[in-house]
Enzyme design. Structure first.
Site, mmCIF file in Angstrom:
data_model
loop_
_atom_site.group_PDB
_atom_site.id
_atom_site.type_symbol
_atom_site.label_atom_id
_atom_site.label_comp_id
_atom_site.label_asym_id
_atom_site.label_seq_id
_atom_site.Cartn_x
_atom_site.Cartn_y
_atom_site.Cartn_z
ATOM 1 N N ARG A 115 0.847 -1.183 0.000
ATOM 2 C CA ARG A 115 0.000 0.000 0.000
ATOM 3 C C ARG A 115 0.888 1.240 0.000
ATOM 4 N NH1 ARG A 115 -3.424 -2.926 -1.497
ATOM 5 N NH2 ARG A 115 -5.411 -3.412 -0.522
ATOM 6 N N HIS A 139 -1.301 0.113 -9.688
ATOM 7 C CA HIS A 139 -1.932 -0.851 -8.778
ATOM 8 C C HIS A 139 -2.403 -2.090 -9.560
ATOM 9 C CE1 HIS A 139 -4.101 -1.294 -4.678
ATOM 10 N NE2 HIS A 139 -3.855 -2.480 -5.205
HETATM 11 P P1 NDP Z 1 -1.324 -11.571 5.134
HETATM 12 O O1 NDP Z 1 -2.256 -11.073 6.160
HETATM 13 O O2 NDP Z 1 -1.405 -12.997 4.726
HETATM 14 O O3 NDP Z 1 0.181 -11.296 5.587
HETATM 15 C C1 NDP Z 1 0.576 -10.120 6.197
HETATM 16 C C2 NDP Z 1 1.991 -10.290 6.727
HETATM 17 O O4 NDP Z 1 2.410 -9.057 7.308
HETATM 18 C C3 NDP Z 1 2.085 -11.345 7.837
HETATM 19 O O5 NDP Z 1 3.273 -12.072 7.718
HETATM 20 C C4 NDP Z 1 2.090 -10.501 9.108
HETATM 21 O O6 NDP Z 1 2.741 -11.104 10.212
HETATM 22 C C5 NDP Z 1 2.876 -9.306 8.628
HETATM 23 N N1 NDP Z 1 2.623 -8.158 9.509
HETATM 24 C C6 NDP Z 1 1.451 -7.559 9.806
HETATM 25 N N2 NDP Z 1 1.628 -6.567 10.698
HETATM 26 C C7 NDP Z 1 2.941 -6.558 10.979
HETATM 27 C C8 NDP Z 1 3.750 -5.791 11.841
HETATM 28 N N3 NDP Z 1 3.241 -4.823 12.613
HETATM 29 N N4 NDP Z 1 5.067 -6.066 11.897
HETATM 30 C C9 NDP Z 1 5.596 -7.044 11.143
HETATM 31 N N5 NDP Z 1 4.899 -7.821 10.297
HETATM 32 C C10 NDP Z 1 3.593 -7.569 10.221
HETATM 33 O O7 NDP Z 1 -1.514 -10.627 3.865
HETATM 34 P P2 NDP Z 1 -1.233 -10.981 2.335
HETATM 35 O O8 NDP Z 1 0.110 -11.558 2.226
HETATM 36 O O9 NDP Z 1 -2.384 -11.739 1.779
HETATM 37 O O10 NDP Z 1 -1.293 -9.516 1.679
HETATM 38 C C11 NDP Z 1 -0.403 -8.510 2.092
HETATM 39 C C12 NDP Z 1 -0.813 -7.160 1.527
HETATM 40 O O11 NDP Z 1 -0.519 -7.082 0.141
HETATM 41 C C13 NDP Z 1 -2.298 -6.839 1.581
HETATM 42 O O12 NDP Z 1 -2.687 -6.412 2.880
HETATM 43 C C14 NDP Z 1 -2.438 -5.739 0.549
HETATM 44 O O13 NDP Z 1 -2.250 -4.478 1.149
HETATM 45 C C15 NDP Z 1 -1.289 -6.020 -0.421
HETATM 46 N N6 NDP Z 1 -1.777 -6.430 -1.737
HETATM 47 C C16 NDP Z 1 -1.486 -5.656 -2.835
HETATM 48 C C17 NDP Z 1 -1.872 -6.039 -4.094
HETATM 49 C C18 NDP Z 1 -1.502 -5.234 -5.274
HETATM 50 O O14 NDP Z 1 -1.996 -5.491 -6.388
HETATM 51 N N7 NDP Z 1 -0.622 -4.283 -5.144
HETATM 52 C C19 NDP Z 1 -2.654 -7.260 -4.324
HETATM 53 C C20 NDP Z 1 -2.909 -8.003 -3.108
HETATM 54 C C21 NDP Z 1 -2.479 -7.592 -1.879
HETATM 55 P P3 NDP Z 1 2.171 -12.458 10.882
HETATM 56 O O15 NDP Z 1 2.391 -13.533 9.839
HETATM 57 O O16 NDP Z 1 2.994 -12.641 12.066
HETATM 58 O O17 NDP Z 1 0.710 -12.216 11.139
HETATM 59 C C1 OXD Z 2 -5.571 -6.341 -2.771
HETATM 60 C C2 OXD Z 2 -5.188 -5.441 -3.860
HETATM 61 O O1 OXD Z 2 -5.425 -5.968 -1.608
HETATM 62 O O2 OXD Z 2 -5.464 -5.761 -5.036
HETATM 63 O O3 OXD Z 2 -6.024 -7.449 -3.067
HETATM 64 O O4 OXD Z 2 -4.587 -4.402 -3.610
#
Ligand code: NDP
Ligand code: OXD
Length: 309
Positions: free
Chosen positions: A224, A272
């Site tokens: 993001r 995006h």
């Molecule tokens: P998940 O919820 O599966 O994973 C999030 C990861 O971030 C986890 O490993 C989590 O730790 C870690 N995390 C969260 N908070 C913290 C923190 N404070 N400190 C350290 N680590 C932290 O999410 P996804 O992998 O499915 O997706 C990640 C992000 O990707 C989405 O939230 C979205 O914003 C973005 N995205 C962007 C897209 C695009 O087209 N650009 C498409 C899809 C997603 P833990 O494992 O310990 O919980």
């Molecule tokens: C998502 C994205 O969060 O597309 O899935 O950004």
């Protein structure tokens, strides 16, 4: 059962067709044509348009049409006590893995330097690093971070990741907490951000964090826009501390025409588009989860609203 589809950006047609095949007879409605709101027990949303989530008295599931949910959690009409589920889907994961691998290899193989050389018609072969000597750091080792880490590891790169809780992924160094963050940054020649946007992660890539990267590191943000402090990244690029950045996400989207990222020679802007929710795989994922719910089983991929992801 009626599904309300409410998205600021997605075309409902392939979703409607997919659900008609997967859940025949399903009443699929598209905002703003909600009909009788009392029929709606599932809302499928992406950046929900204003008012779409208001007064849905029988809503049982709020389903985000993507992996990140900060935009749903910010909705003033967010229904309380209704489980929020996010899309965890093979199509989305494959898209993000491709994107990360593509850009990491672009930097690993020094393509920005070759592109600059081409502009000068200069034939300049550069030394090549072995993959095991290239250190990649991934912020976020969740569904997408883990898949990206595994793919990069498969190419032989030296991969570490940062998450809130420790992870055990064969061959990937797992780091946590503030110290872990800086240990990760210090070793990351290529840094990939795949964190959710929460109170804790907003602005994580600020001047201090960027200053901890090795000189000439490259940054890929596919999470993001709010993770990056734009002025700090621009300063780091201008000073040469950060050599290049690929940015798929921005604080304001679409990125305004006057934004310096558009014309910065070291920045690649992607609209995006790293990974989309794909109806072809997403409908099946969602329908399976709805069937679980109907059968009285626990829903998968429910968001922890307190943590914000
Ligand atoms: P998940 O919820 O599966 O994973 C999030 C990861 O971030 C986890 O490993 C989590 O730790 C870690 N995390 C969260 N908070 C913290 C923190 N404070 N400190 C350290 N680590 C932290 O999410 P996804 O992998 O499915 O997706 C990640 C992000 O990707 C989405 O939230 C979205 O914003 C973005 N995205 C962007 C897209 C695009 O087209 N650009 C498409 C899809 C997603 P833990 O494992 O310990 O919980
Ligand atoms: C998502 C994205 O969060 O597309 O899935 O950004």
């Amino acid at each position: 059962m009626a599904i309300l589809f409410a998205s600021a950006t997605d075309d409902p047609t392939p979703w409607r067709e997919g659900f008609a095949a997967e859940l025949p007879g399903l009443d699929f409605r598209v905002w703003p044509a909600r009909g009788n709101a009392a029929d709606i027990d599932c809302a499928l949303v992406w950046q929900p348009p204003a008012g779409a989530l208001r007064d849905l008295p029988n809503l049982e599931i709020l389903y985000a049409l993507g992996a990140g949910v900060e935009h749903v959690l910010a909705d003033p009409d967010l229904p309380r006590g209704v489980p929020l589920v996010r899309l965890v889907d093979p199509g989305l994961t494959a898209g993000m893995t491709e994107f990360v691998v593509m850009r990491v290899l672009h930097y690993h193989r020094r393509m920005p330097e070759y592109e600059a050389a081409q502009r000068e018609k200069s034939w300049r072969p550069l030394p090549q690093k072995l993959p095991q000597d290239r250190r990649v750091g991934i912020l976020g080792l969740g569904v997408l971070g883990r898949a990206a880490a595994t793919a990069l590891l498969g190419l032989g790169l030296d991969v570490a990741g940062w998450s809130r809780t420790p992870k055990s992924i064969d061959g990937v160094k797992s780091l946590c907490g503030e110290d872990g963050l800086f240990a990760l940054l210090e070793r990351s020649e290529i840094l990939v951000c795949l964190l959710p946007l929460t109170r804790e992660t907003e602005g994580v890539l600020d001047a201090t964090a960027l200053g901890a990267l090795p000189d000439g590191a490259c940054v890929i943000n596919a999470a993001r826009g709010g993770h990056v402090v734009d002025a700090d990244l621009l300063a780091a690029l201008d000073s040469g501390r950060v050599a290049a950045a690929t940015l798929d996400v921005f604080t304001q989207e679409p990125l305004p025409p006057e934004h310096p990222y558009w014309t910065h020679p070291k920045v690649t802007v992607v609209p995006h588009a790293a990974a989309y929710a794909q109806p072809k795989t997403g409908v099946k994922t969602i329908a399976d989860n709805l069937r679980r719910h109907r059968a009285g089983q626990r829903l998968r991929d429910v968001v922890d609203v307190k943590q914000g992801y």
